[in-house]
Scaffold this motif. Structure first.
Motif, PDB file in Angstrom:
ATOM      1  N   VAL A  89       0.871  -1.174   0.000  1.00 17.47           N
ATOM      2  CA  VAL A  89       0.000   0.000   0.000  1.00 17.47           C
ATOM      3  C   VAL A  89       0.906   1.221   0.000  1.00 17.47           C
ATOM      4  CG1 VAL A  89      -1.764   1.309   1.229  1.00 17.47           C
ATOM      5  CG2 VAL A  89      -1.843  -1.193   1.251  1.00 17.47           C
ATOM      6  N   LEU A  90       0.764   2.056  -1.020  1.00 11.02           N
ATOM      7  CA  LEU A  90       1.615   3.236  -1.181  1.00 11.02           C
ATOM      8  C   LEU A  90       0.730   4.470  -1.116  1.00 11.02           C
ATOM      9  CD1 LEU A  90       3.709   1.904  -4.203  1.00 11.02           C
ATOM     10  CD2 LEU A  90       4.216   1.656  -1.757  1.00 11.02           C
ATOM     11  N   ILE A  91       0.831   5.212  -0.013  1.00 12.26           N
ATOM     12  CA  ILE A  91      -0.003   6.391   0.220  1.00 12.26           C
ATOM     13  C   ILE A  91       0.831   7.644  -0.010  1.00 12.26           C
ATOM     14  CG2 ILE A  91      -1.472   7.586   1.887  1.00 12.26           C
ATOM     15  CD1 ILE A  91      -1.814   4.945   3.376  1.00 12.26           C
ATOM     16  N   GLY A  92       0.227   8.651  -0.634  1.00 11.50           N
ATOM     17  CA  GLY A  92       0.922   9.925  -0.823  1.00 11.50           C
ATOM     18  C   GLY A  92       2.087   9.837  -1.774  1.00 11.50           C
ATOM     19  N   ILE A  93       1.907   9.134  -2.877  1.00 14.07           N
ATOM     20  CA  ILE A  93       2.972   8.963  -3.859  1.00 14.07           C
ATOM     21  C   ILE A  93       2.389   9.216  -5.240  1.00 14.07           C
ATOM     22  CG2 ILE A  93       2.560   6.465  -4.014  1.00 14.07           C
ATOM     23  CD1 ILE A  93       5.549   6.074  -4.449  1.00 14.07           C
ATOM     24  N   GLY A  94       3.134   9.923  -6.080  1.00 14.29           N
ATOM     25  CA  GLY A  94       2.625  10.259  -7.403  1.00 14.29           C
ATOM     26  C   GLY A  94       3.734  10.583  -8.377  1.00 14.29           C
ATOM     27  N   ASP A  95       3.334  10.837  -9.607  1.00 14.16           N
ATOM     28  CA  ASP A  95       4.297  11.053 -10.690  1.00 14.16           C
ATOM     29  C   ASP A  95       5.226  12.240 -10.443  1.00 14.16           C
ATOM     30  OD1 ASP A  95       2.876   8.993 -11.829  1.00 14.16           O
ATOM     31  OD2 ASP A  95       1.802  10.260 -13.263  1.00 14.16           O
ATOM     32  N   GLY A  96       4.758  13.231  -9.666  1.00 16.91           N
ATOM     33  CA  GLY A  96       5.585  14.393  -9.398  1.00 16.91           C
ATOM     34  C   GLY A  96       6.869  14.065  -8.676  1.00 16.91           C
ATOM     35  N   MET A  97       6.900  12.934  -7.961  1.00 20.66           N
ATOM     36  CA  MET A  97       8.112  12.546  -7.247  1.00 20.66           C
ATOM     37  C   MET A  97       9.219  12.097  -8.192  1.00 20.66           C
ATOM     38  SD  MET A  97       6.550  10.554  -3.937  1.00 20.66           S
ATOM     39  CE  MET A  97       5.997  11.481  -2.494  1.00 20.66           C
TER      40      MET A  97
END
Length: 233
Positions: free
Chosen positions: A110-118
């Motif tokens: 489960v990966l919370i608070g992660i997106g392409d912007g990183m």
């Protein structure tokens, strides 16, 4: 190459361990304890195993490389018999790097608070190191500093971790993961969207949290509900 060969403990399903990794500048208690994640997981038959980011809380300031941190994380999962893990923000990135390092280590993530912007900044969290201790930080860094100090962290210690942390793994490398992945992202989180991330993962689903920014995601009732459904599969 992973150094975690050997049999994995087969735990009783009623007490199966799940590794939880908090976000940058936070602690296990601040990210997971206060919202009640340990009790929530216990209610559905799982045991929360905390993993502290180096330099955060009581975890020593990093003295080695990012590979050392990955080895420690994978070692904790193996010793506890944990085939599932939950992360937030930097914790999610650390789990991804660990899973790329040892593709068979986890069955569920489960990966919370992660997106392409990183993936937009190749320096990863290391770009935060100098701004964290600057005399006049910008507004977003000032908020992060406030949250970090409120959680009981030393700015110098978490800046040391920021300098040692590797950038996100290349998206093509995620194809080797052998895990079911749930990505949870607030619709007001500036690291979003997560289209490229979800597309790069072999088996991933995305849950969007309405009216939720980055820091509110771990305490979102919608996030908790999505995780409960994910672990009930």
């Amino acid at each position: 190459m992973p150094r975690h060969d050997g049999p994995r403990t087969a735990p009783d399903r009623k007490s199966e361990a799940v590794v939880f990794v908090h976000g940058f500048g936070s602690t296990h208690d601040a990210t997971w304890g206060v919202p009640g994640w340990p009790e929530l997981m216990e209610d559905i038959g799982y045991r929360v195993v905390p993993f502290g980011l180096p330099g955060h809380g009581d975890t020593p300031v990093p003295g080695g490389t990012d590979d050392d941190t990955l080895d420690e994380l994978l070692g904790v999962a193996r010793r506890e018999g944990a085939v599932s893990a939950v992360g937030f923000s930097a914790g999610s990135l650390l789990l991804l790097r660990a899973a790329v390092r040892d593709p068979g280590a986890f069955e569920r993530l489960v990966l919370i608070g992660i997106g392409d912007g990183m993936w937009a900044d190749p320096s990863g969290f290391s770009s935060l190191a100098d701004t964290l201790t600057a005399d006049e930080p910008d507004a977003s860094t000032a908020l992060l500093r406030q949250l970090a100090e409120r959680a009981g962290n030393s700015l110098e210690s978490i800046a040391a971790y920021a300098r040692s942390a590797a950038p996100p793994p290349p998206l093509p490398s995620l194809q080797r993961l052998d895990a079911d992945v749930l990505v949870i992202l607030g619709d007001e989180d500036t690291v979003g969207p997560a289209d490229a991330l979800v597309s790069a993962l072999p088996r991933a689903t995305l849950t969007s949290l309405p009216r939720t920014d980055h820091y509110r995601a771990p305490s979102s009732p919608e996030a908790m509900s999505a995780v409960l459904d994910f672990f009930a599969r």
